[in-house]
Design a protein around this motif. Sequence first.
Motif, PDB file in Angstrom:
ATOM      1  N   PHE A   1      -8.442   0.109  -4.486  1.00  0.00           N
ATOM      2  CA  PHE A   1      -9.213   1.125  -5.202  1.00  0.00           C
ATOM      3  C   PHE A   1      -9.412   2.380  -4.356  1.00  0.00           C
ATOM      4  O   PHE A   1      -9.463   3.498  -4.876  1.00  0.00           O
ATOM      5  CB  PHE A   1     -10.584   0.581  -5.628  1.00  0.00           C
ATOM      6  CG  PHE A   1     -10.543  -0.569  -6.593  1.00  0.00           C
ATOM      7  CD1 PHE A   1      -9.492  -0.758  -7.477  1.00  0.00           C
ATOM      8  CD2 PHE A   1     -11.571  -1.496  -6.600  1.00  0.00           C
ATOM      9  CE1 PHE A   1      -9.469  -1.824  -8.363  1.00  0.00           C
ATOM     10  CE2 PHE A   1     -11.566  -2.565  -7.482  1.00  0.00           C
ATOM     11  CZ  PHE A   1     -10.503  -2.733  -8.368  1.00  0.00           C
ATOM     12  N   ALA A   2      -9.534   2.216  -3.046  1.00  0.00           N
ATOM     13  CA  ALA A   2      -9.776   3.340  -2.135  1.00  0.00           C
ATOM     14  C   ALA A   2      -8.489   4.069  -1.732  1.00  0.00           C
ATOM     15  O   ALA A   2      -8.561   5.127  -1.096  1.00  0.00           O
ATOM     16  CB  ALA A   2     -10.498   2.857  -0.889  1.00  0.00           C
ATOM     17  N   LEU A   3      -7.356   3.551  -2.106  1.00  0.00           N
ATOM     18  CA  LEU A   3      -6.089   4.126  -1.655  1.00  0.00           C
ATOM     19  C   LEU A   3      -5.915   5.610  -1.999  1.00  0.00           C
ATOM     20  O   LEU A   3      -5.446   6.374  -1.149  1.00  0.00           O
ATOM     21  CB  LEU A   3      -4.923   3.297  -2.194  1.00  0.00           C
ATOM     22  CG  LEU A   3      -3.573   3.490  -1.545  1.00  0.00           C
ATOM     23  CD1 LEU A   3      -3.625   3.329  -0.031  1.00  0.00           C
ATOM     24  CD2 LEU A   3      -2.568   2.510  -2.146  1.00  0.00           C
ATOM     25  N   PRO A   4      -6.315   6.081  -3.177  1.00  0.00           N
ATOM     26  CA  PRO A   4      -6.170   7.514  -3.445  1.00  0.00           C
ATOM     27  C   PRO A   4      -6.972   8.404  -2.488  1.00  0.00           C
ATOM     28  O   PRO A   4      -6.631   9.573  -2.302  1.00  0.00           O
ATOM     29  CB  PRO A   4      -6.669   7.676  -4.884  1.00  0.00           C
ATOM     30  CG  PRO A   4      -6.472   6.334  -5.496  1.00  0.00           C
ATOM     31  CD  PRO A   4      -6.753   5.359  -4.375  1.00  0.00           C
ATOM     32  N   VAL A   5      -8.006   7.847  -1.872  1.00  0.00           N
ATOM     33  CA  VAL A   5      -8.836   8.614  -0.938  1.00  0.00           C
ATOM     34  C   VAL A   5      -8.811   7.978   0.453  1.00  0.00           C
ATOM     35  O   VAL A   5      -9.795   8.042   1.194  1.00  0.00           O
ATOM     36  CB  VAL A   5     -10.288   8.748  -1.468  1.00  0.00           C
ATOM     37  CG1 VAL A   5     -10.324   9.620  -2.713  1.00  0.00           C
ATOM     38  CG2 VAL A   5     -10.903   7.375  -1.744  1.00  0.00           C
TER      39      VAL A   5
ATOM     40  N   LEU B   1       0.834  -1.205   0.000  1.00  0.00           N
ATOM     41  CA  LEU B   1       0.000   0.000   0.000  1.00  0.00           C
ATOM     42  C   LEU B   1       0.871   1.258   0.000  1.00  0.00           C
ATOM     43  O   LEU B   1       0.573   2.229  -0.709  1.00  0.00           O
ATOM     44  CB  LEU B   1      -0.949   0.005   1.200  1.00  0.00           C
ATOM     45  CG  LEU B   1      -2.047  -1.050   1.193  1.00  0.00           C
ATOM     46  CD1 LEU B   1      -2.840  -0.993   2.500  1.00  0.00           C
ATOM     47  CD2 LEU B   1      -2.962  -0.898  -0.010  1.00  0.00           C
ATOM     48  N   VAL B   2       1.952   1.233   0.774  1.00  0.00           N
ATOM     49  CA  VAL B   2       2.879   2.370   0.805  1.00  0.00           C
ATOM     50  C   VAL B   2       3.523   2.550  -0.565  1.00  0.00           C
ATOM     51  O   VAL B   2       3.608   3.677  -1.080  1.00  0.00           O
ATOM     52  CB  VAL B   2       3.939   2.179   1.914  1.00  0.00           C
ATOM     53  CG1 VAL B   2       5.098   3.150   1.757  1.00  0.00           C
ATOM     54  CG2 VAL B   2       3.288   2.321   3.286  1.00  0.00           C
ATOM     55  N   ARG B   3       3.950   1.451  -1.175  1.00  0.00           N
ATOM     56  CA  ARG B   3       4.567   1.545  -2.507  1.00  0.00           C
ATOM     57  C   ARG B   3       3.573   2.072  -3.541  1.00  0.00           C
ATOM     58  O   ARG B   3       3.924   2.902  -4.381  1.00  0.00           O
ATOM     59  CB  ARG B   3       5.110   0.177  -2.925  1.00  0.00           C
ATOM     60  CG  ARG B   3       6.347  -0.247  -2.164  1.00  0.00           C
ATOM     61  CD  ARG B   3       6.805  -1.633  -2.600  1.00  0.00           C
ATOM     62  NE  ARG B   3       8.054  -1.996  -1.979  1.00  0.00           N
ATOM     63  CZ  ARG B   3       8.237  -3.106  -1.267  1.00  0.00           C
ATOM     64  NH1 ARG B   3       7.234  -3.958  -1.067  1.00  0.00           N
ATOM     65  NH2 ARG B   3       9.417  -3.376  -0.746  1.00  0.00           N
ATOM     66  N   ILE B   4       2.352   1.588  -3.486  1.00  0.00           N
ATOM     67  CA  ILE B   4       1.337   2.042  -4.444  1.00  0.00           C
ATOM     68  C   ILE B   4       1.047   3.524  -4.238  1.00  0.00           C
ATOM     69  O   ILE B   4       1.023   4.298  -5.201  1.00  0.00           O
ATOM     70  CB  ILE B   4       0.032   1.227  -4.307  1.00  0.00           C
ATOM     71  CG1 ILE B   4       0.242  -0.228  -4.675  1.00  0.00           C
ATOM     72  CG2 ILE B   4      -1.075   1.844  -5.184  1.00  0.00           C
ATOM     73  CD1 ILE B   4      -0.895  -1.152  -4.231  1.00  0.00           C
TER      74      ILE B   4
END
Length: 157
Positions: free
Chosen positions: A79-83, A46-49
């Motif tokens: 999918f929710a990572l940007p927010v 998640l950190v890398r993405i």
Amino acid sequence: MPSTQIPVRPDVDAHMGSFGKAMNHLDNAATRELDRVDFDARLRELVRIRTSQLNGCSYCVDVHTRDALDAGESAQRIFALPVWAESAFFTERERAALSFTESVTRLANTHVPDADYALVAAYFDPDEVGALLALIVTINAWNAMGVATRAWTPNDD
């Protein structure tokens, strides 16, 4: 869907091969730190993405999204990572890591204020913070190479 050919500038292997090898050593060192503190594999990805999203490195977003799925991360959370800050899908510990990730990645603007460090230090011990910082620095370096050179492109499969 047809793929677009992105020109490489310069070829990493041909024009900076020893630096590319040094980057691999850096990546391995960061991974050893993460392994030493048993840093969660899904959070690593998640950190890398998230770092790669912020830096606009399409190759790294593609690779680490696949790696996250392979590590057992859910598509919904990816999918929710940007927010992430507006999403209930992440724990407080994950949110602290993602907040620190964004602060370090945007350091030219943030200068990583004490409050950002205090937040991550509330959820991670000093060795874990060190490993997380090694991860963030390393993926930012990979992103800089990937975006500047266009050396790698996402797979179409």
